[in-house]
Motif scaffolding. Structure first.
Motif, PDB file in Angstrom:
ATOM      1  N   UNK A  99      -2.632   3.591 -14.838  1.00 46.47           N
ATOM      2  CA  UNK A  99      -2.538   2.677 -15.010  1.00 46.47           C
ATOM      3  C   UNK A  99      -1.272   2.189 -15.530  1.00 46.47           C
ATOM      4  N   UNK A 100      -0.597   1.275 -14.603  1.00 53.66           N
ATOM      5  CA  UNK A 100       0.949   1.450 -14.738  1.00 53.66           C
ATOM      6  C   UNK A 100       1.496  -0.030 -14.656  1.00 53.66           C
ATOM      7  N   UNK A 101       2.881   0.065 -15.990  1.00 50.29           N
ATOM      8  CA  UNK A 101       3.532  -1.012 -15.489  1.00 50.29           C
ATOM      9  C   UNK A 101       5.040  -1.111 -15.095  1.00 50.29           C
ATOM     10  N   UNK A 102       5.452  -1.550 -14.008  1.00 50.03           N
ATOM     11  CA  UNK A 102       6.889  -0.650 -14.226  1.00 50.03           C
ATOM     12  C   UNK A 102       7.692  -1.937 -13.873  1.00 50.03           C
ATOM     13  N   UNK A 103       8.626  -1.781 -14.622  1.00 49.62           N
ATOM     14  CA  UNK A 103      10.454  -2.839 -13.824  1.00 49.62           C
ATOM     15  C   UNK A 103      10.306  -3.320 -13.414  1.00 49.62           C
ATOM     16  N   UNK A 104      11.219  -4.504 -12.967  1.00 52.68           N
ATOM     17  CA  UNK A 104      11.578  -4.832 -11.306  1.00 52.68           C
ATOM     18  C   UNK A 104      12.377  -3.866 -10.557  1.00 52.68           C
ATOM     19  N   UNK A 105      13.391  -3.758 -10.717  1.00 53.64           N
ATOM     20  CA  UNK A 105      14.116  -2.451 -10.110  1.00 53.64           C
ATOM     21  C   UNK A 105      13.549  -1.393  -9.820  1.00 53.64           C
ATOM     22  N   UNK A 106      13.027  -0.696 -11.003  1.00 57.80           N
ATOM     23  CA  UNK A 106      12.330   0.263 -11.463  1.00 57.80           C
ATOM     24  C   UNK A 106      11.475   0.444 -10.189  1.00 57.80           C
ATOM     25  N   UNK A 107      10.026  -1.020 -10.219  1.00 57.29           N
ATOM     26  CA  UNK A 107       9.233  -1.063  -8.947  1.00 57.29           C
ATOM     27  C   UNK A 107      10.818  -1.153  -7.614  1.00 57.29           C
ATOM     28  N   UNK A 108      11.067  -1.722  -7.878  1.00 56.26           N
ATOM     29  CA  UNK A 108      11.451  -1.966  -5.830  1.00 56.26           C
ATOM     30  C   UNK A 108      12.486  -0.206  -5.067  1.00 56.26           C
ATOM     31  N   UNK A 109      13.022  -0.039  -6.758  1.00 61.28           N
ATOM     32  CA  UNK A 109      14.323   1.489  -6.231  1.00 61.28           C
ATOM     33  C   UNK A 109      13.320   3.211  -6.608  1.00 61.28           C
ATOM     34  N   UNK A 110      12.939   2.998  -7.526  1.00 58.40           N
ATOM     35  CA  UNK A 110      12.084   4.403  -7.932  1.00 58.40           C
ATOM     36  C   UNK A 110      10.542   4.628  -7.842  1.00 58.40           C
ATOM     37  N   UNK A 111       9.650   3.649  -8.021  1.00 60.86           N
ATOM     38  CA  UNK A 111       8.307   3.257  -7.671  1.00 60.86           C
ATOM     39  C   UNK A 111       7.918   4.540  -6.660  1.00 60.86           C
ATOM     40  N   UNK A 112       7.717   3.676  -5.728  1.00 58.78           N
ATOM     41  CA  UNK A 112       7.971   4.195  -4.118  1.00 58.78           C
ATOM     42  C   UNK A 112       7.972   5.410  -4.480  1.00 58.78           C
ATOM     43  N   UNK A 113       8.889   6.171  -4.422  1.00 61.44           N
ATOM     44  CA  UNK A 113       9.430   7.528  -4.527  1.00 61.44           C
ATOM     45  C   UNK A 113       8.325   8.450  -5.338  1.00 61.44           C
ATOM     46  N   UNK A 114       8.141   7.816  -6.500  1.00 58.14           N
ATOM     47  CA  UNK A 114       7.664   8.644  -7.583  1.00 58.14           C
ATOM     48  C   UNK A 114       5.849   8.296  -7.553  1.00 58.14           C
ATOM     49  N   UNK A 115       5.234   7.064  -6.650  1.00 58.73           N
ATOM     50  CA  UNK A 115       3.904   6.961  -6.322  1.00 58.73           C
ATOM     51  C   UNK A 115       3.499   8.014  -4.679  1.00 58.73           C
ATOM     52  N   UNK A 116       4.289   7.967  -3.694  1.00 56.40           N
ATOM     53  CA  UNK A 116       4.772   8.642  -2.704  1.00 56.40           C
ATOM     54  C   UNK A 116       4.494  10.806  -3.119  1.00 56.40           C
ATOM     55  N   UNK A 117       5.548  11.067  -4.409  1.00 57.09           N
ATOM     56  CA  UNK A 117       5.168  12.305  -4.843  1.00 57.09           C
ATOM     57  C   UNK A 117       3.981  12.769  -5.671  1.00 57.09           C
ATOM     58  N   UNK A 118       3.253  11.576  -6.012  1.00 56.16           N
ATOM     59  CA  UNK A 118       1.905  11.994  -7.000  1.00 56.16           C
ATOM     60  C   UNK A 118       0.800  11.660  -6.242  1.00 56.16           C
ATOM     61  N   UNK A 119       0.482  11.036  -4.544  1.00 55.86           N
ATOM     62  CA  UNK A 119      -0.299  11.047  -4.223  1.00 55.86           C
ATOM     63  C   UNK A 119      -0.016  12.288  -2.839  1.00 55.86           C
ATOM     64  N   UNK A 120       0.863  12.960  -3.212  1.00 52.07           N
ATOM     65  CA  UNK A 120       1.115  14.435  -2.527  1.00 52.07           C
ATOM     66  C   UNK A 120      -0.044  15.675  -3.280  1.00 52.07           C
ATOM     67  N   UNK A 121       0.505  15.186  -4.644  1.00 52.93           N
ATOM     68  CA  UNK A 121       0.260  16.218  -5.406  1.00 52.93           C
ATOM     69  C   UNK A 121      -1.003  16.091  -5.525  1.00 52.93           C
ATOM     70  N   UNK A 122      -1.727  14.689  -5.520  1.00 54.45           N
ATOM     71  CA  UNK A 122      -3.389  14.641  -5.772  1.00 54.45           C
ATOM     72  C   UNK A 122      -3.390  13.588  -5.084  1.00 54.45           C
ATOM     73  N   UNK A 123      -4.320  13.875  -4.122  1.00 47.18           N
ATOM     74  CA  UNK A 123      -4.544  12.693  -3.140  1.00 47.18           C
ATOM     75  C   UNK A 123      -5.155  12.320  -3.763  1.00 47.18           C
TER      76      UNK A 123
END
Length: 298
Positions: A99-123
């Motif tokens: 359960x995470x919350x992210x600020x606007x800029x992080x949501x737009x430019x960083x979080x998508x890449x983080x979530x993609x990497x997390x999904x690859x490591x832990x599907x």
């Protein structure tokens, strides 16, 4: 007394018989036959070795021992119901591993890449992601609504643990025909006197520029407050004034010449990107994994 525990369904049936005063009426309510209910009540009495019901022409009545057993059974059934509800809640919570919350800029430019990497490591990991400004993210973390927050604010709250995961730089963006673009740079004082397009109070972007000006003894003049980076870009491109926004948010506009980044003398517009979580809360392994990813992928 037999060591065999009574069936909860049989106890529930006993309570219903006591409430209706009739094995027949209880059977009708449950869609069962009267003989089957009678057999179950007889089996319950044999199991408990206690006479529970007195059957007569006026119906079925509880024996004195039966009344005691029904009271105990009601308490036991209530506890079983609470147990089932609690397990259901636990099951639902376990389905959302992070359960995470992210600020606007992080949501737009960083979080998508983080979530993609997390999904690859832990599907199998499920992530619940809330997007808000930095102040609201910190509020959600403090309340325990989320396990971890990612903010772009220079100020971190006491009582929250933090870990820096990167940094971001703000840009002062204007249209190409703005008179500032004819100069190499402007002064911080000139910027402070301008009607700036800025994010709403509570955002890390707003706090960063306010603190940067305050460190020089200056106060920001607000022309228009907008609650998203996209809205700020649109207003700046429309010529409504200089916008202070994350450089990442306007990188395309700066590259194609729709906006120009103006240098400001002596003004520090770099800010940290930080993860925050409650000091009394242990992060789940999946949340720790997301934190590790955030610290290496920027």
């Amino acid at each position: 007394m037999s060591s065999r525990r009574p069936d909860l369904d049989d106890l529930d049936l006993l309570v219903l018989v006591s409430r209706t005063g009739s094995i027949g009426r209880a059977a009708v309510l449950l869609g069962l036959t009267q003989p089957s209910v009678s057999r179950r009540m007889a089996a319950l009495e044999r199991s408990l070795r206690v006479s529970l019901l007195s059957r007569g022409r006026r119906g079925t009545e509880l024996t004195p021992a039966g009344r005691v057993v029904v009271n105990w059974a009601a308490s036991l059934l209530d506890a079983a119901s609470d147990f089932s509800a609690s397990v259901q809640t636990l099951r639902e919570q376990s389905e959302v591993t992070v359960r995470a919350a992210v600020s606007m800029t992080i949501a737009e430019h960083y979080a998508p890449g983080w979530l993609s990497s997390l999904r690859r490591r832990q599907p199998d990991v499920v992530v619940s992601l809330t997007v808000a400004n930095s102040t609201e993210v910190s509020d959600l973390v403090e309340k325990g609504t989320v396990d971890i927050g990612f903010i772009e604010s220079p100020t971190l709250r006491t009582g929250l643990r933090s870990h820096r995961v990167g940094h971001d730089v703000l840009a002062v963006a204007v249209t190409p025909d703005h008179y500032w673009t004819t100069r190499e740079s402007i002064s911080a004082e000139e910027l402070s006197r301008s009607q700036l397009l800025v994010r709403e109070p509570g955002s890390g972007t707003r706090e960063t520029v306010e603190q940067a000006l305050l460190s020089l003894g200056l106060e920001m003049t607000t022309g228009l407050e907008l609650a998203s980076n996209t809205a700020l870009k649109s207003a700046a491109r429309a010529g409504m004034g200089p916008a202070v926004v994350s450089a990442l948010s306007v990188c395309d506009e700066l590259a194609n010449g729709h906006l120009v980044d103006v240098a400001v003398d002596g003004l520090q517009l770099q800010r940290p990107l930080s993860a925050v979580w409650r000091s009394d809360h242990d992060l789940s392994p999946a949340t720790v994994e997301m934190l590790a990813i955030a610290g290496t992928k920027r």
